[in-house]
Design an enzyme around this catalytic site. Structure first.
Site, PDB file in Angstrom:
ATOM      1  N   THR A 254     -46.002 -25.437  16.174  1.00 25.03           N
ATOM      2  CA  THR A 254     -46.415 -25.846  14.799  1.00 25.03           C
ATOM      3  C   THR A 254     -47.701 -26.615  14.909  1.00 25.03           C
ATOM      4  O   THR A 254     -47.989 -27.245  15.714  1.00 25.03           O
ATOM      5  CB  THR A 254     -45.381 -26.673  14.379  1.00 25.03           C
ATOM      6  OG1 THR A 254     -45.909 -27.489  13.215  1.00 25.03           O
ATOM      7  CG2 THR A 254     -44.805 -27.654  15.467  1.00 25.03           C
ATOM      8  N   ASP A 255     -48.413 -26.532  13.819  1.00 25.69           N
ATOM      9  CA  ASP A 255     -49.740 -27.447  13.733  1.00 25.69           C
ATOM     10  C   ASP A 255     -49.465 -29.099  13.820  1.00 25.69           C
ATOM     11  O   ASP A 255     -50.354 -29.782  13.894  1.00 25.69           O
ATOM     12  CB  ASP A 255     -50.382 -27.047  12.394  1.00 25.69           C
ATOM     13  CG  ASP A 255     -49.671 -27.416  11.238  1.00 25.69           C
ATOM     14  OD1 ASP A 255     -48.571 -27.848  11.060  1.00 25.69           O
ATOM     15  OD2 ASP A 255     -50.290 -27.443   9.956  1.00 25.69           O
ATOM     16  N   GLU A 256     -48.022 -29.058  13.544  1.00 23.79           N
ATOM     17  CA  GLU A 256     -47.605 -30.718  13.532  1.00 23.79           C
ATOM     18  C   GLU A 256     -47.952 -31.205  14.916  1.00 23.79           C
ATOM     19  O   GLU A 256     -48.040 -32.468  15.004  1.00 23.79           O
ATOM     20  CB  GLU A 256     -45.998 -31.087  13.168  1.00 23.79           C
ATOM     21  CG  GLU A 256     -46.005 -30.319  11.668  1.00 23.79           C
ATOM     22  CD  GLU A 256     -44.673 -30.926  10.946  1.00 23.79           C
ATOM     23  OE1 GLU A 256     -44.221 -31.821  11.346  1.00 23.79           O
ATOM     24  OE2 GLU A 256     -44.555 -30.101  10.085  1.00 23.79           O
TER      25      GLU A 256
ATOM     26  N   LYS B   5     -41.727 -30.784  19.853  1.00 19.57           N
ATOM     27  CA  LYS B   5     -42.492 -29.448  19.924  1.00 19.57           C
ATOM     28  C   LYS B   5     -43.529 -29.580  20.810  1.00 19.57           C
ATOM     29  O   LYS B   5     -43.895 -28.652  21.319  1.00 19.57           O
ATOM     30  CB  LYS B   5     -43.038 -29.002  18.604  1.00 19.57           C
ATOM     31  CG  LYS B   5     -41.976 -28.591  17.428  1.00 19.57           C
ATOM     32  CD  LYS B   5     -41.100 -27.479  17.795  1.00 19.57           C
ATOM     33  CE  LYS B   5     -41.687 -26.162  17.796  1.00 19.57           C
ATOM     34  NZ  LYS B   5     -40.809 -24.869  17.941  1.00 19.57           N
TER      35      LYS B   5
ATOM     36  N   TYR C 222     -39.788 -35.020  15.934  1.00 18.46           N
ATOM     37  CA  TYR C 222     -39.773 -33.803  15.552  1.00 18.46           C
ATOM     38  C   TYR C 222     -41.101 -32.948  16.394  1.00 18.46           C
ATOM     39  O   TYR C 222     -41.251 -32.290  17.328  1.00 18.46           O
ATOM     40  CB  TYR C 222     -39.781 -32.920  14.504  1.00 18.46           C
ATOM     41  CG  TYR C 222     -40.270 -31.489  14.283  1.00 18.46           C
ATOM     42  CD1 TYR C 222     -39.623 -30.271  14.630  1.00 18.46           C
ATOM     43  CD2 TYR C 222     -41.501 -31.235  13.216  1.00 18.46           C
ATOM     44  CE1 TYR C 222     -40.001 -29.205  14.359  1.00 18.46           C
ATOM     45  CE2 TYR C 222     -41.887 -30.040  13.409  1.00 18.46           C
ATOM     46  CZ  TYR C 222     -41.244 -29.002  13.688  1.00 18.46           C
ATOM     47  OH  TYR C 222     -41.452 -27.609  13.727  1.00 18.46           O
TER      48      TYR C 222
HETATM   49  P1  NAD Z   1     -34.906 -23.298  10.868  1.00 23.86           P
HETATM   50  O1  NAD Z   1     -34.237 -24.573  11.086  1.00 23.86           O
HETATM   51  O2  NAD Z   1     -34.708 -22.681   9.399  1.00 23.86           O
HETATM   52  O3  NAD Z   1     -34.010 -22.233  11.913  1.00 23.86           O
HETATM   53  C1  NAD Z   1     -33.835 -22.774  13.248  1.00 23.86           C
HETATM   54  C2  NAD Z   1     -32.992 -21.676  13.852  1.00 23.86           C
HETATM   55  O4  NAD Z   1     -32.714 -22.060  15.152  1.00 23.86           O
HETATM   56  C3  NAD Z   1     -31.597 -21.691  13.174  1.00 23.86           C
HETATM   57  O5  NAD Z   1     -31.019 -20.379  12.756  1.00 23.86           O
HETATM   58  C4  NAD Z   1     -30.562 -22.472  14.168  1.00 23.86           C
HETATM   59  O6  NAD Z   1     -29.415 -21.965  14.102  1.00 23.86           O
HETATM   60  C5  NAD Z   1     -31.246 -22.013  15.418  1.00 23.86           C
HETATM   61  N1  NAD Z   1     -31.043 -23.066  16.480  1.00 23.86           N
HETATM   62  C6  NAD Z   1     -31.011 -24.388  16.392  1.00 23.86           C
HETATM   63  N2  NAD Z   1     -30.791 -24.764  17.479  1.00 23.86           N
HETATM   64  C7  NAD Z   1     -30.451 -23.960  18.427  1.00 23.86           C
HETATM   65  C8  NAD Z   1     -29.958 -23.788  19.790  1.00 23.86           C
HETATM   66  N3  NAD Z   1     -29.966 -24.791  20.480  1.00 23.86           N
HETATM   67  N4  NAD Z   1     -29.758 -22.706  20.392  1.00 23.86           N
HETATM   68  C9  NAD Z   1     -30.045 -21.390  19.554  1.00 23.86           C
HETATM   69  N5  NAD Z   1     -30.107 -21.378  18.194  1.00 23.86           N
HETATM   70  C10 NAD Z   1     -30.488 -22.708  17.694  1.00 23.86           C
HETATM   71  O7  NAD Z   1     -36.318 -23.412  11.355  1.00 23.86           O
HETATM   72  P2  NAD Z   1     -37.579 -22.483  10.856  1.00 23.86           P
HETATM   73  O8  NAD Z   1     -38.228 -23.097  10.016  1.00 23.86           O
HETATM   74  O9  NAD Z   1     -37.405 -21.166  10.837  1.00 23.86           O
HETATM   75  O10 NAD Z   1     -38.405 -22.628  12.238  1.00 23.86           O
HETATM   76  C11 NAD Z   1     -38.567 -21.854  13.131  1.00 23.86           C
HETATM   77  C12 NAD Z   1     -39.657 -22.233  14.426  1.00 23.86           C
HETATM   78  O11 NAD Z   1     -40.901 -22.202  13.690  1.00 23.86           O
HETATM   79  C13 NAD Z   1     -39.429 -23.395  14.884  1.00 23.86           C
HETATM   80  O12 NAD Z   1     -39.628 -23.441  16.184  1.00 23.86           O
HETATM   81  C14 NAD Z   1     -40.572 -24.168  14.047  1.00 23.86           C
HETATM   82  O13 NAD Z   1     -40.605 -25.492  15.148  1.00 23.86           O
HETATM   83  C15 NAD Z   1     -41.554 -23.510  13.850  1.00 23.86           C
HETATM   84  N6  NAD Z   1     -42.408 -23.551  12.729  1.00 23.86           N
HETATM   85  C16 NAD Z   1     -41.767 -23.743  11.558  1.00 23.86           C
HETATM   86  C17 NAD Z   1     -42.658 -24.013  10.536  1.00 23.86           C
HETATM   87  C18 NAD Z   1     -42.391 -24.257   8.852  1.00 23.86           C
HETATM   88  O14 NAD Z   1     -42.778 -24.321   8.150  1.00 23.86           O
HETATM   89  N7  NAD Z   1     -40.962 -24.059   8.839  1.00 23.86           N
HETATM   90  C19 NAD Z   1     -44.049 -23.786  10.627  1.00 23.86           C
HETATM   91  C20 NAD Z   1     -44.524 -23.778  12.015  1.00 23.86           C
HETATM   92  C21 NAD Z   1     -43.726 -23.573  12.938  1.00 23.86           C
HETATM   93  P1  TYD Z   2     -41.270 -30.729   4.614  1.00 23.18           P
HETATM   94  O1  TYD Z   2     -41.067 -29.388   3.677  1.00 23.18           O
HETATM   95  O2  TYD Z   2     -39.931 -31.448   5.185  1.00 23.18           O
HETATM   96  O3  TYD Z   2     -42.100 -30.092   5.832  1.00 23.18           O
HETATM   97  P2  TYD Z   2     -43.213 -30.848   6.952  1.00 23.18           P
HETATM   98  O4  TYD Z   2     -42.671 -32.374   6.822  1.00 23.18           O
HETATM   99  O5  TYD Z   2     -42.691 -30.171   8.025  1.00 23.18           O
HETATM  100  O6  TYD Z   2     -44.469 -30.910   6.468  1.00 23.18           O
HETATM  101  O7  TYD Z   2     -42.301 -31.565   3.740  1.00 23.18           O
HETATM  102  C1  TYD Z   2     -43.456 -30.826   3.127  1.00 23.18           C
HETATM  103  C2  TYD Z   2     -44.102 -32.259   2.460  1.00 23.18           C
HETATM  104  O8  TYD Z   2     -43.187 -32.508   1.352  1.00 23.18           O
HETATM  105  C3  TYD Z   2     -44.076 -33.404   3.457  1.00 23.18           C
HETATM  106  O9  TYD Z   2     -45.369 -34.028   3.352  1.00 23.18           O
HETATM  107  C4  TYD Z   2     -43.075 -34.325   2.991  1.00 23.18           C
HETATM  108  C5  TYD Z   2     -42.888 -33.888   1.320  1.00 23.18           C
HETATM  109  N1  TYD Z   2     -41.581 -33.863   0.797  1.00 23.18           N
HETATM  110  C6  TYD Z   2     -41.246 -34.602  -0.283  1.00 23.18           C
HETATM  111  O10 TYD Z   2     -42.259 -35.250  -0.871  1.00 23.18           O
HETATM  112  N2  TYD Z   2     -40.106 -34.549  -0.684  1.00 23.18           N
HETATM  113  C7  TYD Z   2     -39.147 -34.141  -0.475  1.00 23.18           C
HETATM  114  O11 TYD Z   2     -37.561 -34.053  -0.733  1.00 23.18           O
HETATM  115  C8  TYD Z   2     -39.228 -33.310   1.037  1.00 23.18           C
HETATM  116  C9  TYD Z   2     -38.048 -32.873   1.928  1.00 23.18           C
HETATM  117  C10 TYD Z   2     -40.446 -33.424   1.469  1.00 23.18           C
END
Ligand code: NAD
Ligand code: TYD
Length: 339
Positions: free
Chosen positions: A125-127, A157, A153
């Site tokens: 992630t970019d985070e 990562k 988090y």
């Molecule tokens: P999510 O929380 O929707 O899904 C995570 C999945 O992983 C779930 O199906 C969960 O059951 C499974 N999981 C959790 N712990 C596990 C374990 N110990 N063993 C097996 N499976 C397990 O997450 P997401 O938003 O789909 O993110 C997926 C990946 O992408 C993550 O690695 C996250 O860091 C990365 N990512 C997410 C975003 C975003 O905006 N959501 C952006 C950049 C990178």
């Molecule tokens: P989020 O979807 O939790 O992603 P991330 O924190 O990984 O970027 O949040 C996106 C942005 O929205 C973040 O700046 C936090 C803000 N946010 C709110 O203002 N209200 C909310 O209820 C949530 C969940 C997030």
């Protein structure tokens, strides 16, 4: 080609499963997921009908389970999506983030070392780059930006990313890493900003915006993230990291208003609540490397992506109503009551 996709019952992983089954109909896709609160088998119902898809319930941090799967399946590629992914939950309880995100990554890579692999891809992630100031729009994250994390988090990562590069350097494991900006789209769990706003606004409930809503995120439609990972595992250079993003920076307030506009709901639903501790101010990805080297381009801008996403949530109420009626409601009450 046989690919293990971990976390394939979650948001991005499931979109990636569907992307791969469609784009590569001759590949075998095995989803390893232990179905935490964020994993949902309903999401994979269609995939289950495809003989080239298999679901295995298991935890990536459990060595016996992971090694047995490798022994049975002998995969060519692993794409590791499995993670605890919500910043707010990591502030409440960091421990599980370290176990899944770091130890889980180590176990997956140990299995790759033991059984051999053509590619291990880490979905990061970019985070991990921390945040950028709000008043320096000239600054963006490149692959050379130092790691500088803010939340448990992002620290977990980043820890995993460092371990991935250590396994490349020390053991010669053929790895790649991708670092994407915030995703949105179908199957996004309604604790994250965009699906939370859509589902609550549809029910005319108040919409919690942290602080002043001025924090900036760089939004990418999930399908574009999947196509980028597909390219990286096929054409990316081993040992390299690729940033993924589509230059769609928006303040949180702009995002919430765009969703309300699309739904035809009033802005009076917006409620400002106490800010998140350590809240990252701005994320912005420079995707020049993946664009130049691999020819990747996103297909959706923010306005198009939001339209498609809102439409999906309107047409798939059954999917998210099941989620918010259950355990998630307790989570919402815990996080937002008296905030
Ligand atoms: P999510 O929380 O929707 O899904 C995570 C999945 O992983 C779930 O199906 C969960 O059951 C499974 N999981 C959790 N712990 C596990 C374990 N110990 N063993 C097996 N499976 C397990 O997450 P997401 O938003 O789909 O993110 C997926 C990946 O992408 C993550 O690695 C996250 O860091 C990365 N990512 C997410 C975003 C975003 O905006 N959501 C952006 C950049 C990178
Ligand atoms: P989020 O979807 O939790 O992603 P991330 O924190 O990984 O970027 O949040 C996106 C942005 O929205 C973040 O700046 C936090 C803000 N946010 C709110 O203002 N209200 C909310 O209820 C949530 C969940 C997030």
């Amino acid at each position: 080609m046989k690919i293990i996709v971990t976390g394939g019952a979650g948001f991005i992983g499931s979109n990636f499963v569907y992307h791969m089954l469609e784009k590569h109909p001759d590949y075998k896709i095995i989803c390893l997921d232990n179905l935490t609160y964020a994993g949902n088998l309903h999401t994979l119902e269609e995939a289950m009908k495809n003989p080239n898809f298999k679901f295995v319930k298991g935890d990536i941090s459990e060595r016996d389970c992971v090694f047995k799967l490798f022994e049975d399946e002998k995969p060519d590629v692993v794409v590791n999506f499995a993670a605890e992914s919500h910043v707010d939950r990591s502030i409440e309880d960091p421990g599980i983030f370290l176990n899944t995100n770091i130890i889980g990554t180590q176990v997956m890579m140990d299995a790759c070392r033991k059984y051999g692999i053509k590619r291990y891809h880490q979905v990061s992630t970019d985070e991990v780059y921390g945040d950028l100031p709000l008043d320096r729009l000239d600054l963006m994250f490149t692959e050379d930006t130092p790691i500088h994390t803010s939340s448990p988090y992002s620290a977990s990562k980043a820890g995993a990313d460092l371990l991935v590069m250590a396994y490349y350097r020390t053991f010669g494991l053929p790895v790649t890493i991708s670092r994407c900006s915030n995703n949105y789209g179908p199957y996004h769990f309604p604790e994250k900003l965009i699906p939370l706003i859509i589902t609550r606004a549809l029910d005319n409930q108040n919409l919690p915006v942290y602080g002043t809503g001025a924090n900036v995120r760089d939004w990418l439609y999930v399908g574009d993230h999947c196509s980028a990972i597909d390219l990286v595992i096929h054409k990316g250079r081993v040992g390299e990291t690729y940033n993924i993003g589509g230059h769609n920076e928006r303040t949180n307030l702009e995002v919430v208003k765009a969703v309300l506009h699309e739904l035809g709901k009033p802005e009076s639903l917006i409620t400002y609540v106490t800010d998140r501790p350590g809240h990252d101010r701005r994320y912005a990805i420079d995707p020049a490397k993946i664009e130049k080297e691999l020819g990747w381009q996103p297909t959706y801008n923010f306005e198009q992506g939001i339209k498609v996403t809102v439409k999906w949530y309107l047409e798939n109420k059954g999917w998210w109503e099941k989620i918010i009626s259950g355990e998630y409601q307790n989570y919402y009450d815990k996080m937002y009551t008296n905030r």
